[in-house]
Design a protein around this motif. Structure first.
Motif, mmCIF file in Angstrom:
data_model
loop_
_atom_site.group_PDB
_atom_site.id
_atom_site.type_symbol
_atom_site.label_atom_id
_atom_site.label_comp_id
_atom_site.label_asym_id
_atom_site.label_seq_id
_atom_site.Cartn_x
_atom_site.Cartn_y
_atom_site.Cartn_z
ATOM 1 N N ALA A 166 -3.409 -6.334 -9.544
ATOM 2 C CA ALA A 166 -2.472 -5.631 -10.417
ATOM 3 C C ALA A 166 -1.851 -6.601 -11.414
ATOM 4 O O ALA A 166 -1.521 -7.746 -11.087
ATOM 5 C CB ALA A 166 -1.384 -4.966 -9.593
ATOM 6 N N GLY A 221 -0.077 -5.521 -4.684
ATOM 7 C CA GLY A 221 -0.740 -5.809 -5.948
ATOM 8 C C GLY A 221 -2.143 -6.356 -5.825
ATOM 9 O O GLY A 221 -2.739 -6.767 -6.828
ATOM 10 N N THR A 258 -3.208 -0.121 -7.585
ATOM 11 C CA THR A 258 -3.742 -0.697 -6.357
ATOM 12 C C THR A 258 -3.057 -0.056 -5.143
ATOM 13 O O THR A 258 -1.956 0.494 -5.243
ATOM 14 C CB THR A 258 -3.520 -2.221 -6.320
ATOM 15 N N GLN A 281 -9.327 -6.062 -6.542
ATOM 16 C CA GLN A 281 -8.566 -5.570 -7.688
ATOM 17 C C GLN A 281 -7.167 -6.179 -7.681
ATOM 18 O O GLN A 281 -6.473 -6.162 -6.668
ATOM 19 C CB GLN A 281 -8.483 -4.045 -7.650
ATOM 20 N N ARG A 337 -10.389 -5.705 -12.121
ATOM 21 C CA ARG A 337 -11.244 -5.566 -10.940
ATOM 22 C C ARG A 337 -12.513 -6.400 -11.088
ATOM 23 O O ARG A 337 -13.185 -6.359 -12.118
ATOM 24 C CB ARG A 337 -11.639 -4.113 -10.720
ATOM 25 N N SER A 368 -4.558 -3.253 -14.258
ATOM 26 C CA SER A 368 -5.175 -4.122 -13.259
ATOM 27 C C SER A 368 -6.534 -4.622 -13.731
ATOM 28 O O SER A 368 -7.133 -4.093 -14.673
ATOM 29 C CB SER A 368 -5.322 -3.392 -11.922
#
Length: 252
Positions: free
Chosen positions: A104, A68, A28, A102, A116, A114
């Motif tokens: 992390a 993150g 990210t 997104q 998304r 991660s």
């Protein structure tokens, strides 16, 4: 004759749905930093009795909202042309519009992981009741994993996209291998899309495998130029073709 043209456009319309639909990797963006990528893509395919070409202008943006947690968007405008022995049809419009968030997951300095969440807006264009460009609204969930250091990296994304309209759902796998040198990169990517559970004959339903190679070259301190090409390895429901593209990367 019009129905024949529209059928040709439908066969090529899926091209605007294909990668790169988002550039976010497993890592990210740091909090407060952003990345913008403006691309021009030139696609060509040859059908049984027509030639299809498409020029796409795509803008991708990603911003690190907190440590993150990144958010972003991707919008593509396409100009399509289908030419047969005794006809030609031209289409122009927004072919793709997406937003994503997104998150992390715990990792270390050489590995990233991660999740998304993607929201896809409806951009369908119809000619006399038949789909000629764009896609239905959808939502997607992906898992991304990456490993790397200052010289090389590898990433993979596996995701499922649920259509909210007539289009088929999609199972997606994207991989990237990158080599770094003096601020530049050499990238090799694969894109695999599998259509699942088609809901209506008028919806988009296709399978596709692609291989892409590109070089990312530094041109200024915060700006890079990417030049590359993609080729279709296998298809179902669309005509195979090839794409040449260039992109300008810039950000903080």
């Amino acid at each position: 004759m019009l129905s024949r043209c529209v059928a040709a456009c439908i066969g090529g319309a899926a091209c605007v749905l294909l990668p790169p639909d988002a550039r976010a990797g497993a890592w990210t963006r740091p909090a407060g930093e952003w990345l913008n990528i403006d691309s021009v893509e030139m696609f060509a395919a040859k059908g049984q009795d027509y030639d299809f070409s498409q020029l796409t202008a795509r803008t991708y943006h990603e911003y690190g909202l907190t440590e993150g947690f990144s958010v972003g968007s991707s919008v593509a405008h396409a100009q399509q042309q289908v030419v047969g022995d005794d006809y030609a049809i031209y289409l122009d419009g927004i072919a793709q519009a997406e937003i994503f968030a997104q998150f992390a997951l715990p990792a270390d300095h050489t590995r990233a992981s991660s999740i998304r969440l993607t929201g896809v807006f409806r951009t369908s264009t119809f000619v006399r009741g038949q789909r000629a460009m764009g896609q239905d609204a959808a939502i997607g969930l992906s898992w991304l994993e990456g490993v790397g250091n200052d010289r090389a990296f590898a990433e993979a994304e596996f995701g499922y996209r649920r259509s909210l309209g007539d289009d088929a759902d999609q199972l997606r796998l994207h991989t990237t291998i990158g080599l770094k040198h003096r601020g530049g990169m050499l990238l090799a990517r694969t894109f695999h899309t599998k259509g699942l559970f088609p809901k209506d004959p008028e919806g988009i339903d296709y399978d596709l495998g692609q291989l892409g190679i590109s070089a990312v070259l530094p041109i200024r301190k915060r700006m890079k130029l990417e030049i590359g090409a993609r080729t279709d390895l296998y298809t179902r429901g669309i005509d195979p073709g090839s794409t040449a593209f260039f992109s300008i990367w810039w950000g903080s």
